[in-house]
Motif scaffolding. Structure first.
Motif, mmCIF file in Angstrom:
data_model
loop_
_atom_site.group_PDB
_atom_site.id
_atom_site.type_symbol
_atom_site.label_atom_id
_atom_site.label_comp_id
_atom_site.label_asym_id
_atom_site.label_seq_id
_atom_site.Cartn_x
_atom_site.Cartn_y
_atom_site.Cartn_z
ATOM 1 N N THR A 190 -6.993 1.469 0.495
ATOM 2 C CA THR A 190 -7.762 2.574 1.066
ATOM 3 C C THR A 190 -9.132 3.077 0.336
ATOM 4 O OG1 THR A 190 -6.352 4.324 -0.090
ATOM 5 C CG2 THR A 190 -5.458 3.299 1.985
ATOM 6 N N ARG A 191 -10.029 3.388 1.219
ATOM 7 C CA ARG A 191 -11.395 4.176 0.723
ATOM 8 C C ARG A 191 -11.677 4.972 1.456
ATOM 9 N NH1 ARG A 191 -16.622 3.197 1.007
ATOM 10 N NH2 ARG A 191 -17.876 3.851 -0.827
ATOM 11 N N LEU A 250 1.041 -1.173 0.134
ATOM 12 C CA LEU A 250 0.181 0.055 0.046
ATOM 13 C C LEU A 250 0.823 1.173 -0.012
ATOM 14 C CD1 LEU A 250 -3.137 0.527 2.029
ATOM 15 C CD2 LEU A 250 -1.326 2.388 2.195
ATOM 16 N N ILE A 251 0.659 2.272 -0.979
ATOM 17 C CA ILE A 251 1.390 3.368 -0.877
ATOM 18 C C ILE A 251 0.482 4.284 -0.404
ATOM 19 C CG2 ILE A 251 2.529 5.142 -2.326
ATOM 20 C CD1 ILE A 251 2.963 2.850 -4.438
ATOM 21 N N ASP A 252 0.834 5.087 0.684
ATOM 22 C CA ASP A 252 -0.322 5.979 1.523
ATOM 23 C C ASP A 252 -0.327 7.387 0.759
ATOM 24 O OD1 ASP A 252 -2.024 6.540 3.323
ATOM 25 O OD2 ASP A 252 -0.811 6.702 4.984
ATOM 26 N N LYS A 253 -1.147 8.116 1.072
ATOM 27 C CA LYS A 253 -1.432 9.613 0.592
ATOM 28 C C LYS A 253 -0.247 10.322 0.669
ATOM 29 C CE LYS A 253 -4.158 11.080 4.449
ATOM 30 N NZ LYS A 253 -4.449 9.804 4.858
ATOM 31 N N ASP A 254 0.489 10.158 1.507
ATOM 32 C CA ASP A 254 1.781 10.946 1.997
ATOM 33 C C ASP A 254 2.935 10.148 1.412
ATOM 34 O OD1 ASP A 254 2.378 8.522 3.218
ATOM 35 O OD2 ASP A 254 2.565 9.607 5.555
ATOM 36 N N GLY A 255 2.902 9.447 0.445
ATOM 37 C CA GLY A 255 4.189 8.765 -0.273
ATOM 38 C C GLY A 255 4.654 7.532 0.400
ATOM 39 N N GLY A 274 -10.560 7.719 3.056
ATOM 40 C CA GLY A 274 -9.677 8.006 4.074
ATOM 41 C C GLY A 274 -9.711 6.654 5.365
ATOM 42 N N LYS A 275 -10.371 5.532 4.752
ATOM 43 C CA LYS A 275 -10.125 4.408 5.831
ATOM 44 C C LYS A 275 -9.097 3.488 5.233
ATOM 45 C CE LYS A 275 -13.370 5.642 8.742
ATOM 46 N NZ LYS A 275 -13.112 5.736 10.361
ATOM 47 N N TYR A 276 -8.713 2.718 5.910
ATOM 48 C CA TYR A 276 -7.756 1.588 5.527
ATOM 49 C C TYR A 276 -8.174 0.352 5.846
ATOM 50 C CZ TYR A 276 -4.221 5.582 5.897
ATOM 51 O OH TYR A 276 -3.510 6.714 5.490
ATOM 52 N N TYR A 277 -8.064 -0.471 4.779
ATOM 53 C CA TYR A 277 -8.734 -1.869 4.809
ATOM 54 C C TYR A 277 -7.435 -2.968 4.485
ATOM 55 C CZ TYR A 277 -13.132 0.479 3.700
ATOM 56 O OH TYR A 277 -14.280 1.208 3.599
ATOM 57 N N MET A 278 -7.864 -3.855 5.469
ATOM 58 C CA MET A 278 -6.891 -5.307 5.281
ATOM 59 C C MET A 278 -7.936 -6.508 5.071
ATOM 60 S SD MET A 278 -3.732 -6.181 5.159
ATOM 61 C CE MET A 278 -2.807 -4.934 5.989
ATOM 62 N N ALA A 279 -8.074 -6.884 3.805
ATOM 63 C CA ALA A 279 -8.782 -8.078 3.490
ATOM 64 C C ALA A 279 -7.787 -9.368 3.330
ATOM 65 C CB ALA A 279 -9.254 -7.974 2.046
ATOM 66 N N TYR A 280 -8.426 -10.585 3.641
ATOM 67 C CA TYR A 280 -7.369 -11.787 3.849
ATOM 68 C C TYR A 280 -8.115 -12.998 3.823
ATOM 69 C CZ TYR A 280 -9.193 -10.899 8.376
ATOM 70 O OH TYR A 280 -9.941 -10.390 9.580
ATOM 71 N N ALA A 281 -7.402 -13.990 3.509
ATOM 72 C CA ALA A 281 -8.163 -15.240 3.557
ATOM 73 C C ALA A 281 -8.443 -15.720 4.980
ATOM 74 C CB ALA A 281 -7.285 -16.195 2.838
ATOM 75 N N SER A 282 -9.470 -16.043 5.358
ATOM 76 C CA SER A 282 -9.834 -16.126 6.669
ATOM 77 C C SER A 282 -10.262 -17.587 7.162
ATOM 78 C CB SER A 282 -11.068 -15.292 7.335
ATOM 79 O OG SER A 282 -12.240 -15.395 6.313
#
Length: 458
Positions: free
Chosen positions: A206-207, A148-153, A209-217
């Motif tokens: 991201t979407r 993930l590349i954040d908005k601040d770089g 302003g929120k951060y998401y971590m999806a994964y195999a569960s």
């Protein structure tokens, strides 16, 4: 014929859908989509046809501009691209990201080998190893990288099974600063409840302003879960299931993107394997569905992979040269790659003409479907480019395999599997938006099929 074509046009007023799995010519797994300009680049793992356990030697690339017709670009990288890797099996889940015009493909090597990185000047490759060693070498947990590349770089590299780790990547994307961090909010604690059900295959995005971590569960079967945070480093809050596990598929692996205003999730099932095999084997097939977000940013749960897939975004232009390996759905065929040479004499290959990826293993009754071709200019003829093995026919049908016959290409030559010829055939005029089916007829191995193109009505 006119009445039949009109009926087909009326049926197509409803939005057309792709079929799952979206790739039928090979076994694909661990989807890693990347949106670059107007194209979706889908990097996948590749289960070999003889696999019972995991037999994975390279990574493949497919592209689409409408989410239903996928063009096969063949092998994009392999374990052989890493000089420090001494195994030919273990090309597990990768991810490719773009930064400042460079493309970085992060690749895990199993059994504690680490995570490597390959770099290219364009998303098609060739990819090269810039550091000659693992970027990450921490433990046997070092699999399934996501970036993930954040908005601040600031870029973050996450990975891990059965725990989640991360590092802060430097601007060069091939090194990192600070230590390796084991995430404490998702980490499994022996003897404690596991509310996240985290297993492997993280995918960060991201979407709003929120951060998401999806994964195999949860294993096994694996579903797809997700957590949310206000920062890229957590703490993460478990939010639920994107897709519950299902007995039809022992695994799953999310890849999530936004494209043309719609969010999509990729994963896999075993549907192609189970068409012909009763017992389980690791021969997986990538699938695709749309994602819907609630007002609070949470994700609406999806049913297990539906056969219909997703709606087409846009249309296909039949008046330009379309690669035959651009496919919405197919039956029976596979794809291959070969270099075409002049072959001036048996002992001299002569000049290299080009590398071709083409549809192969073509037999009687097989077909290739492309979806949503826009015949705004009508049609008078069509060109097909083939190399004849034993010869045969290509019937071009509208809207379904036995739909209106537009034209037939008779490939009368044989024994010319290394000679490519373009055949022009007359076709019935057609208007509107239609699916096309290239249906193959004949005996034995018919021919190889490289590209096709329609010519407008005069």
């Amino acid at each position: 014929m006119k009445r039949t074509l009109l009926a087909g046009m009326l049926l197509l007023t409803a939005a057309a859908h792709a079929q799952n799995p979206i790739i039928q010519t090979r076994h694909t797994a661990d989807p890693a989509p990347l949106v670059y300009h107007d194209t979706v680049f889908l990097y996948t793992g590749h289960d070999e046809n003889n696999a019972f356990g995991f037999v994975m030697k390279n990574w493949l690339l497919y592209t689409s501009v409408d989410m239903v017709n996928w063009t096969d670009h063949g092998e994009v990288a392999s374990l052989k691209d890493f000089s420090w890797v001494h195994t030919d099996n273990g090309a597990w889940a990768p991810q490719c990201v773009e930064r400042n015009g460079k493309f970085y493909l992060y690749c895990p090597v199993p059994n504690g080998g680490g995570i490597g990185v390959l770099v290219a000047d364009n998303p098609y490759g060739p990819f090269k190893d810039p550091i000659g060693k693992p970027l990450i070498k921490n433990s046997t947990d070092d699999i399934d990288p996501t970036v993930l590349i954040d908005k601040d770089g600031q870029a973050y590299l996450y990975w891990g099974n059965p725990n989640l780790y991360y590092v802060k990547l430097n601007a060069d994307m091939i090194s990192y600063s600070g230590g390796i961090v084991k995430d404490s909010s998702i980490a499994k604690v022996k003897g404690q409840p596991d509310p996240f059900h985290y297993q492997e295959g993280p995918w960060a995005f991201t979407r709003n302003g929120k951060y998401y971590m999806a994964y195999a569960s949860t294993c096994c079967p694996e579903g797809m879960g997700y957590a949310m945070s206000n920062t890229p480093t957590g703490p993460w809050e478990y939010k639920g299931s994107i897709m519950d596990g299902d007995p039809r598929s022992s695994g799953n692996h999310p890849g999530i993107i936004e494209y043309k205003g719609q969010w999509y999730v990729f994963g896999f099932n075993y549907a192609l394997l189970k068409q012909t095999m009763k017992k389980h084997a690791e021969r997986r097939s990538v699938c695709l569905a749309t994602l819907t977000f609630n007002a609070d940013g949470t994700i609406q749960k999806l049913p297990f992979w539906l056969a219909d897939g997703v709606k087409q975004v846009g249309t296909l232009n039949p008046y330009q040269q379309v690669q035959a390996e651009t496919i919405a759905y197919s039956e029976g065929v596979t794809t291959d790659k070969a270099t075409e040479w002049e072959r001036e004499s048996p002992w001299n290959k002569g000049r290299k003409i080009q590398d071709r990826i083409f549809v192969s293993s073509i037999h009687n009754g097989d077909y290739v479907k492309v979806q949503g071709a826009d015949f705004s200019k009508g049609a008078s003829s069509a060109d097909v480019n083939v190399a004849a093995l034993y010869g045969g026919k290509i019937e071009i049908h509208a809207d379904k395999p036995d739909g209106p016959l537009l034209g037939t290409a008779n490939i009368t030559a044989s024994g010319e599997g290394d000679i490519w010829k373009t055949i022009t055939i007359p076709v019935k005029n057609i208007k509107g938006i239609h699916d096309l089916y290239f249906v193959f007829k004949g005996e034995k191995d018919l021919f190889h099929f490289d590209w096709w193109q329609f010519n407008p009505a005069r």
